[in-house]
Design a protein around this motif. Sequence first.
Motif, PDB file in Angstrom:
ATOM      1  N   HIS A 104       0.850  -1.190   0.000  1.00  0.00           N
ATOM      2  CA  HIS A 104       0.000   0.000   0.000  1.00  0.00           C
ATOM      3  C   HIS A 104       0.893   1.250   0.000  1.00  0.00           C
ATOM      4  O   HIS A 104       1.989   1.221   0.567  1.00  0.00           O
ATOM      5  CB  HIS A 104      -0.872  -0.025   1.255  1.00  0.00           C
ATOM      6  CG  HIS A 104      -2.030   0.928   1.237  1.00  0.00           C
ATOM      7  ND1 HIS A 104      -1.882   2.271   1.444  1.00  0.00           N
ATOM      8  CD2 HIS A 104      -3.351   0.723   1.052  1.00  0.00           C
ATOM      9  CE1 HIS A 104      -3.063   2.855   1.374  1.00  0.00           C
ATOM     10  NE2 HIS A 104      -3.981   1.935   1.144  1.00  0.00           N
ATOM     11  N   TYR A 154      -7.518  -0.296  -0.648  1.00  0.00           N
ATOM     12  CA  TYR A 154      -6.167  -0.518  -1.125  1.00  0.00           C
ATOM     13  C   TYR A 154      -5.792   0.524  -2.179  1.00  0.00           C
ATOM     14  O   TYR A 154      -6.556   0.784  -3.104  1.00  0.00           O
ATOM     15  CB  TYR A 154      -6.039  -1.909  -1.743  1.00  0.00           C
ATOM     16  CG  TYR A 154      -4.635  -2.208  -2.194  1.00  0.00           C
ATOM     17  CD1 TYR A 154      -3.643  -2.484  -1.262  1.00  0.00           C
ATOM     18  CD2 TYR A 154      -4.288  -2.199  -3.540  1.00  0.00           C
ATOM     19  CE1 TYR A 154      -2.335  -2.749  -1.664  1.00  0.00           C
ATOM     20  CE2 TYR A 154      -2.978  -2.459  -3.947  1.00  0.00           C
ATOM     21  CZ  TYR A 154      -2.010  -2.736  -2.998  1.00  0.00           C
ATOM     22  OH  TYR A 154      -0.730  -2.986  -3.394  1.00  0.00           O
ATOM     23  N   TYR A 206      -7.849  -5.627   1.928  1.00  0.00           N
ATOM     24  CA  TYR A 206      -7.101  -5.385   0.681  1.00  0.00           C
ATOM     25  C   TYR A 206      -6.978  -6.670  -0.149  1.00  0.00           C
ATOM     26  O   TYR A 206      -7.019  -6.635  -1.380  1.00  0.00           O
ATOM     27  CB  TYR A 206      -5.680  -4.879   0.971  1.00  0.00           C
ATOM     28  CG  TYR A 206      -5.563  -3.580   1.722  1.00  0.00           C
ATOM     29  CD1 TYR A 206      -6.629  -2.681   1.829  1.00  0.00           C
ATOM     30  CD2 TYR A 206      -4.358  -3.235   2.344  1.00  0.00           C
ATOM     31  CE1 TYR A 206      -6.491  -1.482   2.526  1.00  0.00           C
ATOM     32  CE2 TYR A 206      -4.211  -2.037   3.032  1.00  0.00           C
ATOM     33  CZ  TYR A 206      -5.274  -1.169   3.125  1.00  0.00           C
ATOM     34  OH  TYR A 206      -5.130   0.008   3.823  1.00  0.00           O
TER      35      TYR A 206
END
Lengths: 411, 411
Positions: free
Chosen positions: A255, A265, B131
Motif C-alpha cells: 500500500h 487498497y 485489501y
Amino acid sequence: MMNKVFSAEQLDIKDPLRDKAQAFSLPANTVYLDGNSLGPLPKAAKQQADDVVNEQWGKGLITSWNKHQWIHLPQIVGDKIGGLIGAKSGQVICCDSISINLFKVLSAALKMHPSRKVIATTRDNFPTDIYMVQGLLDLLGSDYSIRYVDEACIGSQLTDDIAVLMLTQVNFRSGNKLDMQSITEQAHQKGILTLWDLAHSAGAFPVSLDACNVDFAVGCTYKYLNGGPGAPAFIYVAKRHQAQYQQPLSGWMGHSSPFSFSPDYAGDNSVKQNLCGTPGIIGMSILDAALDVFEDVSLKAIDEKSKKLQAFFIAEAKRAGLLEKFSIVSPNIDNRGSQLAFAHDHAYAICQAWIAEGVIADFRAPNILRIGFAPLYLSFVDIEKAVASLTKIMNEKRYENDEFQQRQSVT
Amino acid sequence: MMNKVFSAEQLDIKDPLRDKAQAFSLPANTVYLDGNSLGPLPKAAKQQADDVVNEQWGKGLITSWNKHQWIHLPQIVGDKIGGLIGAKSGQVICCDSISINLFKVLSAALKMHPSRKVIATTRDNFPTDIYMVQGLLDLLGSDYSIRYVDEACIGSQLTDDIAVLMLTQVNFRSGNKLDMQSITEQAHQKGILTLWDLAHSAGAFPVSLDACNVDFAVGCTYKYLNGGPGAPAFIYVAKRHQAQYQQPLSGWMGHSSPFSFSPDYAGDNSVKQNLCGTPGIIGMSILDAALDVFEDVSLKAIDEKSKKLQAFFIAEAKRAGLLEKFSIVSPNIDNRGSQLAFAHDHAYAICQAWIAEGVIADFRAPNILRIGFAPLYLSFVDIEKAVASLTKIMNEKRYENDEFQQRQSVT
C-alpha cells in the motif's frame, strides 16, 4: 592419456578469485557442486544471523522496524540484487518466493494487455513456473490460455495474441541459456511483454535487464546468491511500467501508506507494490549480508572462472574416460549457464555414491546428474578431486549398491 | 486512593506462570507491552537460529532438506500450531504470510461455492484482510463483490448469497473478540463458509477450531507465538474440505509429487496444497523452536493470567487517576482479546514518551494507545512499573515534547 597443460594447483594459483572461498564457511572434505540448488553459508551471513536474532530482535524488539530499517529492507536488498542483474535502483524488490512473484507479475502483465489472452512459455520451463500459470488461468477462466513454444526457435513462434512471454533464462536441467537480448527484442516487435526467471542466472554471470529492455523479471536468492535455504525471492519491474503496474496480491505492505490503515487498497506506484504481507525479516537480513560477498568481484570474473572450471571438468572427465559413460546433455559453453548436465540411467545412485565420497551434486528426474559451478568457492583442485571420485564410482560400479538406490524425498 | 488487595509482588508469587519469563531473552529495564505486535526472543529460538544457520545450512548444505527434515517442516510446525488452536493433526500448515494465505483460502472457498459471489467481512477488519479481498475481486471481475457487516450484529446480516464470511476473531485496534462458535454456527445455517483470522488469538487464549466446526483459518506467528519478525504464517483447512479444496497459488511445493517435475499441476489432496514456493527454512525453523515454549503451559492458564494482568492494569490506572484522562475503547474483559486500547488525541506522542521510559506499547492510527498482555513473560511488577511511568508522563504532559511527536514509518 593426454597430459594436462596446467595442473589444478597451477590453475588455482592463477585464479584471481582464489581467496574468495575464505568468505564462506564450508564444511571440511567436501566438494560442493550444488551451489545451484543451495549456496553455502557466507561468513558475513553467519554473523548477521547472530546480530538480527540476538541484537535486533532480542534487544531491539518492535523498535527495530525503524531502528534497524527492517521496514526498508525489501528495497535495500532489492537494490543490492539489482546491481547484480543490470538493474538501476528502484526497480527490484525482495519479497516472497519466485512462484508467488510470478503470479503477481503475470496478473499485472495480463492487465496491461487486456486484448491479449495468451501466456507463452516453454514446455521444459521449471515446473513451478508453469504451475503458477495454470493456477492463474484456472482462476481467470476459459478466455485465457497457455501456449508452449519450442526453446530452440522461440522467435519464430511469437504472435501478436500473446500478452506475455515467460522464460527461464537458464534451463534447470540442461543448463541451456537463452539469448535475453534477442528474444526480448523479438517479443517487443510483436508487442509482447517479457518476464524472465533468473533462478539460475543471478549471481552466476552478468545479466543486463535494463540494457536488454526487459519488462519484468523474477529470481531466487538461495542458489548462486547464497542467501540461505528458502531465502526470499525478488521481482524486477522496469521503471517505465511501474505507473500502470497493478498486481492482485494487494497486501498492506504494498500500500502507498501502509500505516494509515485506510479502508481501501491504493498500491504504491513503484516496485514496492509487490510487497504483500509482513516480510520475513530474519531470512532477508541474512540474505542482505550474504550479498556483500559480491561487493568486490565482478560477474564477468565469475563467469570467466565458471567457464574455466567447466572446461577443466570436461577435460579431466575425458582423460579419465568418463565421457564414454555419460552423455552430456548441456549445450556448448557459450550457450549454457554455470552448470553441466550428464544423462545416465543410474544418475540417482551415482549422485548418492558421489555424496558419500564428499562430492555433493544433484539429481534431476528422470536421469540427470546436475553439476553446478560456483566460482566464488570452488577451486580447480576441487574439480580434480570430484572427477577422481566420480571415476572411482564408475569404474567400481558403486551405483549398483542398494544403499545408493533408495530414493529420498529431495536430492 | 484505594488500597491494593494484593501487591504486585504478592500477585507474582501466586502466579503459576511466573518462571516462564526465563524461557525468553528479554532486554533489561524494559516492560514489553507489545508482544501483540512482535513477541520477544525465546531462548530456544536463539539456539535454534544458531543450529539451523551454522550446522544445518553451514555443514549440512543441500542434504539438510532430508537430513534435518526441512522438507517436512511446514507440516511439523503446522501441527504444533494446530495443537494451540484446537486443530487435530493434518489440518494446519505453516507457509507464507497471512495476506497471501487469505488469497489462497478465499479463492478456494469461492470455487467451492460457484453460485455465490459475495465475500462478507467487517469494515474494521485489519486492512490487509480487506485489501486481499479487493485484489482478488479485481482479478475475478464484476460478478463478485465484498459486503461489509457490522461487527456488533453479524448474525442478523448473514444471507444465502454470501459464499464466505471472513472475520478476524480479535479486532486489532479495540481488542473486541467475536464469538467464534455462535457466528460459525449462524453462518453454516445459511450455507456460508467461515474463514477466521487468528492473528491476535493464536497463543493468547484457547481457540477451538475443530470444536467450533470452523471451515478455514489463517494466522500469524510473530505476535503471541513469538516466532520472530515476519515469521511465516499458517493456514487451517478443516479435514472435511481438503478433498475438494483448490487454491490458485499452485506452486511446486503444493504438488502431490513435487520432485517428479511433471508438466501439469496436481495439487496435493491435503492441507499441504497450500504450500507454494520453497519455504523460508531459517525463519520457520526458528519458529519451530519458539513454539516449544508452549509445551508445558495451557492456553487456559495463559488466558487466566492475561485477564488478571489486564484487571490489575486497570485497577492501577484507576488508582493513579489515569482513567479520567484516557477513554478505554476495548469492550469488557469477557469480550476482548489479550489487549487493551485507550484513545487519546496525543496517543502517538504518549507512546513514544513511554518507550523512552522503557515501556514498549504501540500506537494504532488515528488515536489508539494499544497495550498487549503476553502472560508468558509479563509480571504484575512489570504492570505496576508501566502504570507508574505512564502516570508520570501524563502528569508532566511529556507528550507535548517535540521529540515524541515526530512520526516514524512504523510504530
